[in-house]
Write a protein that holds these residues in place. Sequence first.
Motif, PDB file in Angstrom:
ATOM      1  N   LEU A   1       0.619  -1.341  -0.125  1.00  0.00           N
ATOM      2  CA  LEU A   1       0.083  -0.031   0.044  1.00  0.00           C
ATOM      3  C   LEU A   1       0.844   1.091   0.049  1.00  0.00           C
ATOM      4  O   LEU A   1       0.188   2.454   0.022  1.00  0.00           O
ATOM      5  N   ALA A   2       2.250   1.143  -0.077  1.00  0.00           N
ATOM      6  CA  ALA A   2       3.028   2.245  -0.064  1.00  0.00           C
ATOM      7  C   ALA A   2       2.655   3.195  -1.197  1.00  0.00           C
ATOM      8  O   ALA A   2       2.844   4.573  -0.581  1.00  0.00           O
ATOM      9  N   GLY A   3       2.329   2.923  -2.105  1.00  0.00           N
ATOM     10  CA  GLY A   3       2.144   3.862  -3.242  1.00  0.00           C
ATOM     11  C   GLY A   3       0.744   4.226  -3.383  1.00  0.00           C
ATOM     12  O   GLY A   3       0.303   4.934  -4.324  1.00  0.00           O
ATOM     13  N   ALA A   4      -0.161   3.688  -2.449  1.00  0.00           N
ATOM     14  CA  ALA A   4      -1.706   3.720  -2.758  1.00  0.00           C
ATOM     15  C   ALA A   4      -2.049   5.465  -2.437  1.00  0.00           C
ATOM     16  O   ALA A   4      -1.281   6.004  -1.366  1.00  0.00           O
ATOM     17  N   ARG A   5      -3.035   5.854  -2.751  1.00  0.00           N
ATOM     18  CA  ARG A   5      -3.575   7.097  -2.567  1.00  0.00           C
ATOM     19  C   ARG A   5      -4.518   6.741  -1.258  1.00  0.00           C
ATOM     20  O   ARG A   5      -5.246   5.641  -1.454  1.00  0.00           O
ATOM     21  N   VAL A   6      -4.698   7.567  -0.444  1.00  0.00           N
ATOM     22  CA  VAL A   6      -5.896   7.567   0.535  1.00  0.00           C
ATOM     23  C   VAL A   6      -7.033   8.401   0.386  1.00  0.00           C
ATOM     24  O   VAL A   6      -6.769   9.662   0.063  1.00  0.00           O
ATOM     25  N   ALA A   7      -7.962   7.756   0.677  1.00  0.00           N
ATOM     26  CA  ALA A   7      -9.274   8.639   0.343  1.00  0.00           C
ATOM     27  C   ALA A   7     -10.269   8.060   1.718  1.00  0.00           C
ATOM     28  O   ALA A   7     -10.406   7.029   2.119  1.00  0.00           O
ATOM     29  N   THR A   8     -10.951   9.121   2.293  1.00  0.00           N
ATOM     30  CA  THR A   8     -11.936   9.179   3.404  1.00  0.00           C
ATOM     31  C   THR A   8     -13.104   8.945   2.921  1.00  0.00           C
ATOM     32  O   THR A   8     -13.617   9.331   1.793  1.00  0.00           O
ATOM     33  N   ARG A   9     -13.926   7.896   3.529  1.00  0.00           N
ATOM     34  CA  ARG A   9     -15.227   7.658   3.108  1.00  0.00           C
ATOM     35  C   ARG A   9     -16.402   8.193   4.446  1.00  0.00           C
ATOM     36  O   ARG A   9     -15.940   7.649   5.544  1.00  0.00           O
ATOM     37  N   LEU A  10     -17.315   8.806   4.121  1.00  0.00           N
ATOM     38  CA  LEU A  10     -18.217   9.262   5.054  1.00  0.00           C
ATOM     39  C   LEU A  10     -19.456   8.905   4.895  1.00  0.00           C
ATOM     40  O   LEU A  10     -20.100   9.147   3.672  1.00  0.00           O
TER      41      LEU A  10
ATOM     42  N   THR B   1     -24.878   4.408  10.200  1.00  0.00           N
ATOM     43  CA  THR B   1     -24.537   5.823  10.591  1.00  0.00           C
ATOM     44  C   THR B   1     -23.164   6.015  11.477  1.00  0.00           C
ATOM     45  O   THR B   1     -22.772   4.639  12.042  1.00  0.00           O
ATOM     46  N   SER B   2     -22.609   6.936  11.276  1.00  0.00           N
ATOM     47  CA  SER B   2     -21.226   6.934  12.164  1.00  0.00           C
ATOM     48  C   SER B   2     -21.695   7.217  13.672  1.00  0.00           C
ATOM     49  O   SER B   2     -22.435   8.044  13.805  1.00  0.00           O
ATOM     50  N   PRO B   3     -20.772   6.764  14.688  1.00  0.00           N
ATOM     51  CA  PRO B   3     -21.079   6.936  15.849  1.00  0.00           C
ATOM     52  C   PRO B   3     -20.706   8.432  16.437  1.00  0.00           C
ATOM     53  O   PRO B   3     -21.137   8.862  17.248  1.00  0.00           O
ATOM     54  N   GLY B   4     -19.866   9.164  15.463  1.00  0.00           N
ATOM     55  CA  GLY B   4     -19.517  10.388  15.792  1.00  0.00           C
ATOM     56  C   GLY B   4     -18.598  10.616  17.035  1.00  0.00           C
ATOM     57  O   GLY B   4     -18.805  11.923  17.674  1.00  0.00           O
ATOM     58  N   THR B   5     -18.123   9.667  17.521  1.00  0.00           N
ATOM     59  CA  THR B   5     -17.421   9.820  18.818  1.00  0.00           C
ATOM     60  C   THR B   5     -16.096   9.941  18.457  1.00  0.00           C
ATOM     61  O   THR B   5     -15.174  10.275  19.568  1.00  0.00           O
ATOM     62  N   PHE B   6     -15.486  10.267  17.261  1.00  0.00           N
ATOM     63  CA  PHE B   6     -13.987  10.360  17.021  1.00  0.00           C
ATOM     64  C   PHE B   6     -13.996  11.254  15.712  1.00  0.00           C
ATOM     65  O   PHE B   6     -14.962  11.098  15.038  1.00  0.00           O
ATOM     66  N   THR B   7     -12.913  11.858  15.553  1.00  0.00           N
ATOM     67  CA  THR B   7     -12.798  12.595  14.318  1.00  0.00           C
ATOM     68  C   THR B   7     -12.537  11.787  13.039  1.00  0.00           C
ATOM     69  O   THR B   7     -11.775  11.115  13.086  1.00  0.00           O
ATOM     70  N   GLN B   8     -13.461  11.813  12.245  1.00  0.00           N
ATOM     71  CA  GLN B   8     -13.454  10.922  10.875  1.00  0.00           C
ATOM     72  C   GLN B   8     -12.763  11.496  10.045  1.00  0.00           C
ATOM     73  O   GLN B   8     -12.287  10.799   8.928  1.00  0.00           O
ATOM     74  N   MET B   9     -12.669  12.905   9.793  1.00  0.00           N
ATOM     75  CA  MET B   9     -11.845  13.620   8.464  1.00  0.00           C
ATOM     76  C   MET B   9     -11.605  14.813   9.178  1.00  0.00           C
ATOM     77  O   MET B   9     -12.389  15.549   9.874  1.00  0.00           O
ATOM     78  N   ALA B  10     -10.424  15.480   8.808  1.00  0.00           N
ATOM     79  CA  ALA B  10     -10.120  16.775   9.211  1.00  0.00           C
ATOM     80  C   ALA B  10      -9.462  17.580   7.938  1.00  0.00           C
ATOM     81  O   ALA B  10      -9.003  16.898   7.115  1.00  0.00           O
ATOM     82  N   PHE B  11      -9.574  18.973   8.118  1.00  0.00           N
ATOM     83  CA  PHE B  11      -9.029  19.871   7.008  1.00  0.00           C
ATOM     84  C   PHE B  11      -8.303  20.677   7.691  1.00  0.00           C
ATOM     85  O   PHE B  11      -8.250  21.166   8.992  1.00  0.00           O
ATOM     86  N   GLU B  12      -6.897  21.091   6.957  1.00  0.00           N
ATOM     87  CA  GLU B  12      -5.910  21.752   7.628  1.00  0.00           C
ATOM     88  C   GLU B  12      -5.951  22.961   6.975  1.00  0.00           C
ATOM     89  O   GLU B  12      -5.891  23.213   5.960  1.00  0.00           O
TER      90      GLU B  12
ATOM     91  N   GLU C   1     -24.865  14.745   8.616  1.00  0.00           N
ATOM     92  CA  GLU C   1     -25.146  13.333   8.836  1.00  0.00           C
ATOM     93  C   GLU C   1     -24.449  12.763  10.122  1.00  0.00           C
ATOM     94  O   GLU C   1     -24.572  11.453  10.398  1.00  0.00           O
ATOM     95  N   GLY C   2     -23.882  13.912  10.926  1.00  0.00           N
ATOM     96  CA  GLY C   2     -23.458  13.439  12.313  1.00  0.00           C
ATOM     97  C   GLY C   2     -22.033  12.790  12.191  1.00  0.00           C
ATOM     98  O   GLY C   2     -21.618  12.491  13.280  1.00  0.00           O
ATOM     99  N   ASN C   3     -21.373  12.958  11.132  1.00  0.00           N
ATOM    100  CA  ASN C   3     -19.897  12.658  11.096  1.00  0.00           C
ATOM    101  C   ASN C   3     -18.986  13.909  11.728  1.00  0.00           C
ATOM    102  O   ASN C   3     -19.535  15.042  11.545  1.00  0.00           O
ATOM    103  N   LEU C   4     -18.172  13.437  12.486  1.00  0.00           N
ATOM    104  CA  LEU C   4     -17.296  14.430  13.226  1.00  0.00           C
ATOM    105  C   LEU C   4     -16.211  14.851  12.350  1.00  0.00           C
ATOM    106  O   LEU C   4     -15.341  13.868  12.181  1.00  0.00           O
TER     107      LEU C   4
END
Length: 141
Positions: free
Chosen positions: A9-18, A63-74, A130-133
């Motif tokens: 997976l070293a060369g893989a792109r990472v993408a978040t799913r919400l 649904t997401s439990p919304g108890t942790f950060t699922q995605m962040a913007f810098e 949708e309740g995603n944190l």
Amino acid sequence: MTSHESGPLAGARVATRLPAGDLDRARRFYAGTLGLEPVDERPGGLLYRCQGVDFVVFQSAGTSPGTFTQMAFEVPDLEAAVAELKRRGVVFEDVDLPGLRTRDGIADIEGNYPSKGARGERGAWFRDSEGNLLGIGQPIH
């Protein structure tokens, strides 16, 4: 394998799913509140791209439990981003934990993730339609 660049997976792109219980509601939130438009869409999901990084909001019965950060913007200016999002109706989470407390929606975080090369970070958290944190962070150099 000792190198961080080896492995399948070293060369893989990472993408978040919400997950989204209501994809139309999610689309309205991401467009109207966050100012983001999908770069691609299918009947079951919306693909967004920010600074070359993808994330997907997909139709889901779960649904997401919304108890942790699922995605962040810098962002370069956290206070400005929080102020603008508040103006657009976003409600930020209040956090009061040992070592992590928000003031006016923003927390100063001791230390930092090792890859950012900063001495700390400031952060804020809110939920999408949708309740995603989701988080917003600004490294402190």
